[in-house]
Motif scaffolding. Structure first.
Motif, PDB file in Angstrom:
ATOM      1  N   ASN A  15      42.967  12.502  40.048  1.00  9.46           N
ATOM      2  CA  ASN A  15      42.552  12.938  38.710  1.00  9.46           C
ATOM      3  C   ASN A  15      42.758  14.439  38.517  1.00  9.46           C
ATOM      4  O   ASN A  15      41.983  15.108  37.841  1.00  9.46           O
ATOM      5  CB  ASN A  15      41.089  12.570  38.431  1.00  9.46           C
ATOM      6  CG  ASN A  15      40.737  12.654  36.949  1.00  9.46           C
ATOM      7  OD1 ASN A  15      41.574  12.408  36.084  1.00  9.46           O
ATOM      8  ND2 ASN A  15      39.494  13.018  36.653  1.00  9.46           N
ATOM      9  N   ASP A  79      32.563  11.938  31.548  1.00  5.84           N
ATOM     10  CA  ASP A  79      33.842  11.234  31.528  1.00  5.84           C
ATOM     11  C   ASP A  79      34.754  11.708  32.657  1.00  5.84           C
ATOM     12  O   ASP A  79      35.408  10.895  33.323  1.00  5.84           O
ATOM     13  CB  ASP A  79      34.547  11.438  30.184  1.00  5.84           C
ATOM     14  CG  ASP A  79      33.883  10.681  29.039  1.00  5.84           C
ATOM     15  OD1 ASP A  79      32.966   9.873  29.309  1.00  5.84           O
ATOM     16  OD2 ASP A  79      34.277  10.911  27.885  1.00  5.84           O
ATOM     17  N   ALA A  82      33.549  10.329  35.932  1.00  4.02           N
ATOM     18  CA  ALA A  82      33.853   8.900  36.007  1.00  4.02           C
ATOM     19  C   ALA A  82      35.327   8.678  36.330  1.00  4.02           C
ATOM     20  O   ALA A  82      35.676   7.818  37.154  1.00  4.02           O
ATOM     21  CB  ALA A  82      33.478   8.232  34.695  1.00  4.02           C
ATOM     22  N   ASP A  83      36.189   9.453  35.689  1.00  5.46           N
ATOM     23  CA  ASP A  83      37.622   9.330  35.955  1.00  5.46           C
ATOM     24  C   ASP A  83      37.962   9.745  37.384  1.00  5.46           C
ATOM     25  O   ASP A  83      38.883   9.200  37.995  1.00  5.46           O
ATOM     26  CB  ASP A  83      38.420  10.178  34.965  1.00  5.46           C
ATOM     27  CG  ASP A  83      38.310   9.669  33.533  1.00  5.46           C
ATOM     28  OD1 ASP A  83      37.800   8.545  33.331  1.00  5.46           O
ATOM     29  OD2 ASP A  83      38.723  10.410  32.607  1.00  5.46           O
ATOM     30  N   ARG A 111      29.464   4.775  33.456  1.00  4.15           N
ATOM     31  CA  ARG A 111      30.531   5.248  32.572  1.00  4.15           C
ATOM     32  C   ARG A 111      31.909   4.885  33.137  1.00  4.15           C
ATOM     33  O   ARG A 111      32.823   4.547  32.378  1.00  4.15           O
ATOM     34  CB  ARG A 111      30.396   6.757  32.383  1.00  4.15           C
ATOM     35  CG  ARG A 111      31.470   7.403  31.487  1.00  4.15           C
ATOM     36  CD  ARG A 111      31.499   6.844  30.062  1.00  4.15           C
ATOM     37  NE  ARG A 111      30.226   6.915  29.373  1.00  4.15           N
ATOM     38  CZ  ARG A 111      29.798   7.975  28.669  1.00  4.15           C
ATOM     39  NH1 ARG A 111      30.557   9.061  28.583  1.00  4.15           N
ATOM     40  NH2 ARG A 111      28.637   7.936  28.062  1.00  4.15           N
ATOM     41  N   MET A 112      32.054   4.954  34.446  1.00  2.00           N
ATOM     42  CA  MET A 112      33.344   4.635  35.063  1.00  2.00           C
ATOM     43  C   MET A 112      33.776   3.208  34.732  1.00  2.00           C
ATOM     44  O   MET A 112      34.938   2.955  34.409  1.00  2.00           O
ATOM     45  CB  MET A 112      33.259   4.828  36.582  1.00  2.00           C
ATOM     46  CG  MET A 112      34.550   4.517  37.329  1.00  2.00           C
ATOM     47  SD  MET A 112      34.643   2.787  37.791  1.00  2.00           S
ATOM     48  CE  MET A 112      35.731   2.864  39.189  1.00  2.00           C
ATOM     49  N   ARG A 114      33.008   1.307  32.174  1.00  2.00           N
ATOM     50  CA  ARG A 114      33.444   1.130  30.791  1.00  2.00           C
ATOM     51  C   ARG A 114      34.827   1.747  30.567  1.00  2.00           C
ATOM     52  O   ARG A 114      35.665   1.170  29.879  1.00  2.00           O
ATOM     53  CB  ARG A 114      32.438   1.749  29.820  1.00  2.00           C
ATOM     54  CG  ARG A 114      32.855   1.526  28.368  1.00  2.00           C
ATOM     55  CD  ARG A 114      31.861   2.033  27.369  1.00  2.00           C
ATOM     56  NE  ARG A 114      32.288   1.689  26.018  1.00  2.00           N
ATOM     57  CZ  ARG A 114      31.629   2.028  24.917  1.00  2.00           C
ATOM     58  NH1 ARG A 114      30.509   2.717  25.005  1.00  2.00           N
ATOM     59  NH2 ARG A 114      32.085   1.681  23.726  1.00  2.00           N
ATOM     60  N   ARG A 115      35.081   2.900  31.156  1.00  2.00           N
ATOM     61  CA  ARG A 115      36.356   3.584  30.952  1.00  2.00           C
ATOM     62  C   ARG A 115      37.490   2.974  31.774  1.00  2.00           C
ATOM     63  O   ARG A 115      38.665   3.180  31.440  1.00  2.00           O
ATOM     64  CB  ARG A 115      36.210   5.066  31.305  1.00  2.00           C
ATOM     65  CG  ARG A 115      35.406   5.839  30.287  1.00  2.00           C
ATOM     66  CD  ARG A 115      35.197   7.288  30.710  1.00  2.00           C
ATOM     67  NE  ARG A 115      36.410   8.068  30.808  1.00  2.00           N
ATOM     68  CZ  ARG A 115      37.003   8.685  29.794  1.00  2.00           C
ATOM     69  NH1 ARG A 115      36.497   8.570  28.564  1.00  2.00           N
ATOM     70  NH2 ARG A 115      38.095   9.424  29.982  1.00  2.00           N
ATOM     71  N   HIS A 116      37.146   2.244  32.832  1.00  2.00           N
ATOM     72  CA  HIS A 116      38.182   1.720  33.731  1.00  2.00           C
ATOM     73  C   HIS A 116      37.889   0.255  34.040  1.00  2.00           C
ATOM     74  O   HIS A 116      37.575  -0.115  35.178  1.00  2.00           O
ATOM     75  CB  HIS A 116      38.240   2.552  35.011  1.00  2.00           C
ATOM     76  CG  HIS A 116      38.583   3.981  34.766  1.00  2.00           C
ATOM     77  ND1 HIS A 116      39.882   4.433  34.625  1.00  2.00           N
ATOM     78  CD2 HIS A 116      37.782   5.069  34.579  1.00  2.00           C
ATOM     79  CE1 HIS A 116      39.876   5.737  34.388  1.00  2.00           C
ATOM     80  NE2 HIS A 116      38.623   6.141  34.355  1.00  2.00           N
ATOM     81  N   ASP A 199      24.542  12.535  26.719  1.00  2.00           N
ATOM     82  CA  ASP A 199      25.347  11.328  26.912  1.00  2.00           C
ATOM     83  C   ASP A 199      24.458  10.100  26.910  1.00  2.00           C
ATOM     84  O   ASP A 199      23.438  10.057  27.599  1.00  2.00           O
ATOM     85  CB  ASP A 199      26.098  11.387  28.252  1.00  2.00           C
ATOM     86  CG  ASP A 199      27.126  12.493  28.309  1.00  2.00           C
ATOM     87  OD1 ASP A 199      27.910  12.610  27.346  1.00  2.00           O
ATOM     88  OD2 ASP A 199      27.138  13.245  29.300  1.00  2.00           O
ATOM     89  N   ASP A 204      27.157   1.947  27.409  1.00  2.00           N
ATOM     90  CA  ASP A 204      28.097   1.516  28.434  1.00  2.00           C
ATOM     91  C   ASP A 204      27.593   0.311  29.229  1.00  2.00           C
ATOM     92  O   ASP A 204      28.382  -0.430  29.818  1.00  2.00           O
ATOM     93  CB  ASP A 204      28.362   2.657  29.438  1.00  2.00           C
ATOM     94  CG  ASP A 204      28.868   3.927  28.780  1.00  2.00           C
ATOM     95  OD1 ASP A 204      29.577   3.815  27.768  1.00  2.00           O
ATOM     96  OD2 ASP A 204      28.561   5.017  29.285  1.00  2.00           O
ATOM     97  N   TYR A 207      29.044  -3.265  29.362  1.00  2.25           N
ATOM     98  CA  TYR A 207      30.387  -3.406  29.909  1.00  2.25           C
ATOM     99  C   TYR A 207      30.389  -3.590  31.427  1.00  2.25           C
ATOM    100  O   TYR A 207      31.452  -3.688  32.037  1.00  2.25           O
ATOM    101  CB  TYR A 207      31.237  -2.184  29.541  1.00  2.25           C
ATOM    102  CG  TYR A 207      31.529  -2.080  28.069  1.00  2.25           C
ATOM    103  CD1 TYR A 207      32.696  -2.610  27.527  1.00  2.25           C
ATOM    104  CD2 TYR A 207      30.627  -1.463  27.206  1.00  2.25           C
ATOM    105  CE1 TYR A 207      32.962  -2.525  26.167  1.00  2.25           C
ATOM    106  CE2 TYR A 207      30.878  -1.381  25.841  1.00  2.25           C
ATOM    107  CZ  TYR A 207      32.040  -1.905  25.332  1.00  2.25           C
ATOM    108  OH  TYR A 207      32.300  -1.826  23.987  1.00  2.25           O
TER     109      TYR A 207
END
Length: 277
Positions: A15, A79, A82-83, A111-112, A114-116, A199, A204, A207
């Motif tokens: 990342n 974010d 999480a990434d 959060r990770m 939901r984003r991934h 946040d 999230d 998910y």
């Protein structure tokens, strides 16, 4: 920094930053451990040693902490963290892994996912995550508690100077905190603390499409019964275990109680084991 299950410390570029981690055990299902707001990876060594008996454990230094990349130019938002975790797992080729997050790390895990959604994640273990957010009850700890202790550490304070902040900890635990707390970036910690209130991880939670366990510290006041009820509504499949006598740093307060709470959930992550609950 020695231990029977500690294999090595290493760095990986993922990342866009250098991420440092400690690896324990080396066999079994992979497990990524994401610590809290001022907990470098090394401070979780005593937990990782126990986990390393059955899992291939990777304890992260979250950006701005420990030996991972830091600097005022970095994004310390939820974010980005999480990434980092998703990229870390992908770079190392980890699959069907357990993601265990404590406090800040638990929010990162939520959060990770939901984003991934395509990440090769097997199950999630959330340990006493702050449930503060916009319009919600504030996180019970004050930012000054963190800032004051970090500034003392940067000045070379000894373990006894840590005692007023953590009166229930042993000398060994306080020595390790005094040794490593200076590696926590004030910018990173401040950003994370404000993120606790800015946040909303509740959006999230629905998910989380893999088996998920929430571990609540009974004496911390971070997750109240009404918070637990809301999380169960958002994620009906959520499992909850309480460690009644422990504060927020659950394994420090009740090591045996912590593992009694998580072991049945983790057992099902092992090859050949099936979770029928």
């Amino acid at each position: 920094m020695t231990g029977r299950r500690l294999l090595y410390g290493a760095n990986v570029h993922a990342n866009g930053i250098r991420q440092h981690y400690l690896r324990y055990g080396g066999t079994g299902t992979p497990l990524i451990l994401v610590p809290g707001i001022t907990s470098p990876a090394v401070t979780w060594g005593f937990v990782a040693e126990r986990l390393g008996e059955r899992f291939d454990v990777h304890v992260l230094d979250v950006r701005g902490r420990g030996l991972s990349e830091a600097g005022p130019e970095l994004d310390y938002g939820l974010d980005a963290m999480a990434d980092d975790v998703a990229a870390f797992a992908a770079t190392l080729g980890l699959r069907d892994y357990v993601l265990l997050g404590h406090s800040m790390g638990a929010r990162v895990a939520v959060r990770m996912r939901r984003r991934h959604a395509d990440a090769a994640l097997g199950r999630i273990l959330l340990v006493d995550p702050p449930v503060s957010g916009p319009g919600r009850r504030p996180y019970p700890a004050q930012l000054g508690w963190y800032i004051d202790s970090m500034r003392l550490a940067r000045q070379g304070a000894d373990w006894q100077a840590m005692r007023p902040f953590l009166p229930g900890w042993s000398e060994e635990q306080l020595r390790l905190r005094a040794e490593w707390l200076h590696t926590c970036s004030e910018e990173a910690v401040t950003a994370t603390y404000h993120g606790f209130h800015d946040d909303d991880i509740h959006v999230d939670v629905p998910y989380l499409d893999v088996p998920t366990l929430l571990v609540v510290a009974g004496k911390a006041g971070v997750i109240l019964p009404e918070d637990e009820a809301e999380l169960r509504t958002l994620l009906p499949s959520l499992r909850v275990e309480r460690v009644e006598g422990a504060g927020h740093m659950i394994p420090w307060d009740d090591f045996g109680g912590f593992f009694a709470a998580i072991d049945p959930f983790l057992d099902a992550a092992q090859p050949g084991r099936h979770d029928h609950r």
